[in-house]
Design an enzyme around this catalytic site. Structure first.
Site, mmCIF file in Angstrom:
data_model
loop_
_atom_site.group_PDB
_atom_site.id
_atom_site.type_symbol
_atom_site.label_atom_id
_atom_site.label_comp_id
_atom_site.label_asym_id
_atom_site.label_seq_id
_atom_site.Cartn_x
_atom_site.Cartn_y
_atom_site.Cartn_z
ATOM 1 N N HIS A 155 6.601 -7.932 -2.103
ATOM 2 C CA HIS A 155 6.333 -7.256 -0.539
ATOM 3 C C HIS A 155 7.310 -7.543 0.065
ATOM 4 C CE1 HIS A 155 3.372 -4.660 -2.039
ATOM 5 N NE2 HIS A 155 2.192 -5.432 -1.674
ATOM 6 N N LYS A 192 1.056 -1.327 0.204
ATOM 7 C CA LYS A 192 0.317 0.112 -0.226
ATOM 8 C C LYS A 192 0.696 1.507 -0.067
ATOM 9 C CE LYS A 192 -3.772 -1.053 -0.459
ATOM 10 N NZ LYS A 192 -3.255 -2.248 -1.891
ATOM 11 N N THR A 252 2.781 0.395 -4.876
ATOM 12 C CA THR A 252 3.234 -0.370 -6.240
ATOM 13 C C THR A 252 2.456 -0.760 -6.956
ATOM 14 O OG1 THR A 252 2.781 -1.397 -4.247
ATOM 15 C CG2 THR A 252 3.929 -3.052 -5.493
HETATM 16 P P1 PAP Z 1 -0.059 -3.170 -3.290
HETATM 17 O O1 PAP Z 1 0.828 -3.045 -1.895
HETATM 18 O O2 PAP Z 1 -1.209 -3.401 -2.952
HETATM 19 O O3 PAP Z 1 0.069 -3.406 -4.867
HETATM 20 P P2 PAP Z 1 -0.231 -0.540 -3.085
HETATM 21 O O4 PAP Z 1 -0.204 0.336 -4.943
HETATM 22 O O5 PAP Z 1 1.694 0.123 -3.232
HETATM 23 O O6 PAP Z 1 -0.963 -1.217 -3.099
HETATM 24 O O7 PAP Z 1 -1.096 0.459 -2.906
HETATM 25 C C1 PAP Z 1 -2.692 1.444 -3.381
HETATM 26 C C2 PAP Z 1 -2.095 2.784 -2.764
HETATM 27 O O8 PAP Z 1 -1.627 3.135 -4.095
HETATM 28 C C3 PAP Z 1 -3.587 3.393 -2.860
HETATM 29 O O9 PAP Z 1 -3.643 4.480 -1.869
HETATM 30 P P3 PAP Z 1 -4.744 4.979 -0.610
HETATM 31 O O10 PAP Z 1 -5.537 3.707 -0.208
HETATM 32 O O11 PAP Z 1 -4.246 5.735 -0.085
HETATM 33 O O12 PAP Z 1 -6.047 5.035 -2.008
HETATM 34 C C4 PAP Z 1 -3.617 3.503 -4.188
HETATM 35 O O13 PAP Z 1 -5.198 4.713 -3.941
HETATM 36 C C5 PAP Z 1 -2.616 4.339 -4.251
HETATM 37 N N1 PAP Z 1 -2.261 3.943 -6.061
HETATM 38 C C6 PAP Z 1 -2.857 3.349 -6.968
HETATM 39 N N2 PAP Z 1 -2.369 3.412 -8.468
HETATM 40 C C7 PAP Z 1 -2.088 4.898 -8.384
HETATM 41 C C8 PAP Z 1 -1.654 6.113 -8.815
HETATM 42 N N3 PAP Z 1 -1.302 5.147 -10.400
HETATM 43 N N4 PAP Z 1 -0.723 6.894 -9.061
HETATM 44 C C9 PAP Z 1 -1.260 7.577 -7.748
HETATM 45 N N5 PAP Z 1 -1.802 6.137 -6.333
HETATM 46 C C10 PAP Z 1 -2.112 5.732 -7.087
#
Ligand code: PAP
Length: 349
Positions: free
Chosen positions: A151, A84, A87
């Site tokens: 991760h 989160k 990634t």
């Molecule tokens: P993961 O570890 O399950 O792969 P990851 O992608 O690391 O998750 O984190 C998700 C966060 O990145 C979310 O944050 P939030 O809950 O605070 O909203 C998600 O919204 C955000 N996120 C996903 N895609 C993007 C993007 N293209 N640009 C910026 N933030 C993003």
């Protein structure tokens, strides 16, 4: 030519047989019993402690097999991250940089695939046998550079990743936005895994405590971040350490840095033609979240593509976290990060 996504032709039965060949079940069972465990966010699922980090018990055998059998190539590119922290975003940026000469922006596979289907998560997707992803023995056949993700903490990574010339990009994020993002994401996943409709996730105050204790998925957070931070100082050509907040503030600077780091810098002509801006716009959360694939698709039976795109703000934590919690986190950061050269600003939205 790099395939747009992995095409599987084997049956699930064959897959299970193949996995069995690499997993010594007796060894895994013995190890499972010897390691400390805690409940994950108050659910029936256990987190198990491996090399000082807490991972989901369900993933234990996959992690073990990944650690033992994965062989890195010198050309590999790894996205590494605490969950989160950005990634999905970094995967989409890296994929776009690497494949920019193969696909024009209106033809990129990112328009029809979730970023997680293009940069493969090793311990859960590949070693977990998700049929959308290559299985371990198929990794060898992927086009170069292979784009892979983990991760796991730096201490938990397979040795081969550390000793190969393959490069790593690590993304981190301030602890409060990270914890709020965890708190929104994992209860749904836990409900789907357990099928327990009565499951009551912790409230934000209780989850904050768990985060501070470190007993969360891939926790403790600060150990994870510091593991990669310290290593990136020792091996700056091997690990590029990035912050979500920096990428938000100056995406073109960091995109150029990523491209240079992996040995694929943007040419003056590309810069002139606006390739950098095209990639940034393509990977913008507001663009990705509106794509049909990310609105309706499933990454696995357990996870919908849309849950990876929630808010995507810096400082969004201020809608959930109280002033005493901020004070406490500032104190923890002083203790954990003091003298390391690493810091996070906790600025409300
Ligand atoms: P993961 O570890 O399950 O792969 P990851 O992608 O690391 O998750 O984190 C998700 C966060 O990145 C979310 O944050 P939030 O809950 O605070 O909203 C998600 O919204 C955000 N996120 C996903 N895609 C993007 C993007 N293209 N640009 C910026 N933030 C993003």
């Amino acid at each position: 030519m790099r395939p747009s996504t992995f095409q599987d032709t084997t049956t699930q039965k064959n897959q299970k047989e193949e996995m069995k060949e690499t997993v010594n079940e007796e060894e895994v069972e013995q190890l499972e019993q010897s390691l400390p465990q805690v409940n994950w966010m108050g659910s029936k699922i256990q987190l198990i402690r491996i090399q000082e980090s807490w991972y989901s018990f369900n993933n234990f055998s996959n992690i073990h097999t990944f650690q033992k059998h994965f062989v890195a190539k010198d050309t590999d590119l790894f996205v590494t991250s605490f969950p989160k922290t950005g990634t999905t975003w970094l995967k989409s940026l890296l994929y776009s940089v690497v494949n920019r000469s193969l696909y024009p922006p209106n033809k990129t596979p990112l328009l029809s695939h979730n970023p997680h289907e293009l940069v493969y998560d090793l311990e859960t997707a590949v070693y977990g046998g998700n049929p959308k992803f290559p299985r371990p023995h198929q990794l060898d056949d992927l086009p170069s550079p292979r784009l892979l993700h983990s991760h796991l903490s730096y201490a938990s990574l397979p040795k081969s990743i550390k000793t190969s010339a393959g490069k790593m990009l690590y993304i981190c994020r301030n602890p409060l936005d990270t914890l709020v993002s965890h708190w929104h994401f994992y209860p749904n996943l836990i409900k789907r895994i357990t099928g327990d409709e009565d499951y009551q996730p912790p409230d934000i105050q209780d989850f904050f405590e768990e985060f501070c204790q470190g007993t969360i998925f891939c926790g403790p957070f600060f150990e994870h971040v510091l593991g990669y931070w310290k290593q990136s100082l020792e091996e700056p050509n091997k690990i590029l350490f990035l912050k979500y907040e920096d990428l938000k503030e100056n995406p073109s600077f960091y995109l150029k840095k990523i491209a240079e780091f992996i040995g694929m810098p943007f040419s003056p002509q590309e810069e002139e033609e606006g390739v950098i801006k095209q990639i940034i716009d393509l990977c913008d959360i507001n663009n990705l979240k509106e794509l049909e694939v990310n609105k309706s698709g499933l990454l696995s039976k357990m996870v919908e593509n849309k849950v990876f795109f929630r808010d995507g703000k810096v400082g969004g934590w201020s809608r959930y976290i109280t002033a005493p919690m901020v004070d406490r986190m500032n104190k923890i950061m002083e203790q954990q990060l003091g003298g390391t050269g690493l810091s996070f600003k906790l600025q409300p939205e």
